[in-house]
Each structure stands twice: as C-alpha cells, then as structure tokens.
Design a protein around this motif. Structure first.
Motif, PDB file in Angstrom:
ATOM      1  N   SER A 266       0.867  -1.175   0.000  1.00 35.28           N
ATOM      2  CA  SER A 266       0.000   0.000   0.000  1.00 35.28           C
ATOM      3  C   SER A 266       0.904   1.225   0.000  1.00 35.28           C
ATOM      4  O   SER A 266       2.129   1.103  -0.095  1.00 35.28           O
ATOM      5  CB  SER A 266      -0.930   0.010   1.218  1.00 35.28           C
ATOM      6  N   ASN A 267       0.319   2.389   0.136  1.00 40.57           N
ATOM      7  CA  ASN A 267       1.088   3.627   0.083  1.00 40.57           C
ATOM      8  C   ASN A 267       2.191   3.683   1.133  1.00 40.57           C
ATOM      9  O   ASN A 267       3.268   4.193   0.880  1.00 40.57           O
ATOM     10  CB  ASN A 267       0.143   4.815   0.232  1.00 40.57           C
ATOM     11  N   GLN A 268       1.953   3.142   2.317  1.00 39.70           N
ATOM     12  CA  GLN A 268       2.943   3.220   3.386  1.00 39.70           C
ATOM     13  C   GLN A 268       3.270   1.859   3.990  1.00 39.70           C
ATOM     14  O   GLN A 268       3.699   1.780   5.128  1.00 39.70           O
ATOM     15  CB  GLN A 268       2.462   4.182   4.469  1.00 39.70           C
TER      16      GLN A 268
ATOM     17  N   ARG B 288       5.341   3.044   6.933  1.00 40.71           N
ATOM     18  CA  ARG B 288       4.941   2.935   8.338  1.00 40.71           C
ATOM     19  C   ARG B 288       4.913   1.488   8.806  1.00 40.71           C
ATOM     20  O   ARG B 288       5.024   1.209   9.979  1.00 40.71           O
ATOM     21  CB  ARG B 288       3.576   3.574   8.552  1.00 40.71           C
ATOM     22  N   LYS B 289       4.764   0.558   7.854  1.00 40.14           N
ATOM     23  CA  LYS B 289       4.720  -0.859   8.202  1.00 40.14           C
ATOM     24  C   LYS B 289       5.579  -1.643   7.225  1.00 40.14           C
ATOM     25  O   LYS B 289       5.468  -1.484   6.018  1.00 40.14           O
ATOM     26  CB  LYS B 289       3.287  -1.378   8.161  1.00 40.14           C
ATOM     27  N   VAL B 290       6.446  -2.495   7.789  1.00 39.94           N
ATOM     28  CA  VAL B 290       7.290  -3.369   6.985  1.00 39.94           C
ATOM     29  C   VAL B 290       7.065  -4.793   7.484  1.00 39.94           C
ATOM     30  O   VAL B 290       7.239  -5.077   8.673  1.00 39.94           O
ATOM     31  CB  VAL B 290       8.786  -2.994   7.103  1.00 39.94           C
ATOM     32  N   ALA B 291       6.663  -5.680   6.580  1.00 39.04           N
ATOM     33  CA  ALA B 291       6.457  -7.087   6.915  1.00 39.04           C
ATOM     34  C   ALA B 291       7.560  -7.907   6.258  1.00 39.04           C
ATOM     35  O   ALA B 291       7.814  -7.770   5.066  1.00 39.04           O
ATOM     36  CB  ALA B 291       5.088  -7.552   6.425  1.00 39.04           C
TER      37      ALA B 291
ATOM     38  N   ALA C 227       8.643   3.209  11.783  1.00 40.55           N
ATOM     39  CA  ALA C 227       8.067   2.052  11.103  1.00 40.55           C
ATOM     40  C   ALA C 227       7.828   0.899  12.068  1.00 40.55           C
ATOM     41  O   ALA C 227       8.612   0.663  12.977  1.00 40.55           O
ATOM     42  CB  ALA C 227       8.983   1.592   9.981  1.00 40.55           C
ATOM     43  N   ASP C 228       6.740   0.201  11.848  1.00 38.33           N
ATOM     44  CA  ASP C 228       6.435  -1.027  12.576  1.00 38.33           C
ATOM     45  C   ASP C 228       6.951  -2.186  11.729  1.00 38.33           C
ATOM     46  O   ASP C 228       6.478  -2.406  10.630  1.00 38.33           O
ATOM     47  CB  ASP C 228       4.924  -1.128  12.789  1.00 38.33           C
TER      48      ASP C 228
END
Length: 92
Positions: A13-15, A45-48, A77-78
């Motif tokens: 997604s965007n972030q 904001r989120k990294v998986a 970032a989470d």
C-alpha cells in the motif's frame, strides 16, 4: 552479497512494504537485509518480513542482524517478522 540469498520488495500500500526472504541467511545476507530495511523504513509505516522461503538461518547472521533490527524498530516504522523462522528473528 550471498549468491544464494535474495530479498524481494513489494509495496502493499502507500505506506506498507512486504519483504520476502529467499535462500540462506548468513552475515552477508544480514547486511543486505539491513540495507533494504534502512531504505524502506524511511518511507513506510509498516514493513512485513516473511521468512517462509529461507532454507537456513545462520547464528552469526542473526548476531549481525538483530542489533540493527532493534535499532530500526525504534524508528517510526512497525517491523513485523512472519514465517517459519519468525521466532529467531524476533529475539530482540
């Protein structure tokens, strides 16, 4: 860079960014993953991180990676690690 290690980066997604790890994770792989993460935590904001496609995880690779993971988790970032090796990556 380890010849048998690869990181696939996909914006979900965007972030949000999803990273898929492939091959064997060693010290040079850890450095490569740290570089990829440093680029992506600045704009996401989120990294998986998915570890399902890793064949092996070397203890020295974790020794190189985990201190940087701890530092990167203190950014905005989470970072979440999933997959069959998630427990060893989440030991921070």
């Amino acid at each position: 860079m380890a010849l048998n290690f690869r990181v696939s980066v996909r914006e979900t997604s965007n972030q949000s960014v999803a990273l898929q790890l492939y091959g064997d994770f060693d010290a040079s792989s850890a450095c490569e993953l740290i570089n990829v993460l440093e680029k992506n935590v600045k704009r996401s904001r989120k990294v998986a991180i998915d570890t399902d496609q890793l064949r092996t995880v070397n203890a020295f690779g974790l020794d190189v990676f985990l201190p940087s993971m701890s530092r990167l988790n203190n950014t905005r970032a989470d970072i979440q690690v999933t997959g069959r090796f998630s427990e060893v990556f989440n030991e921070v």
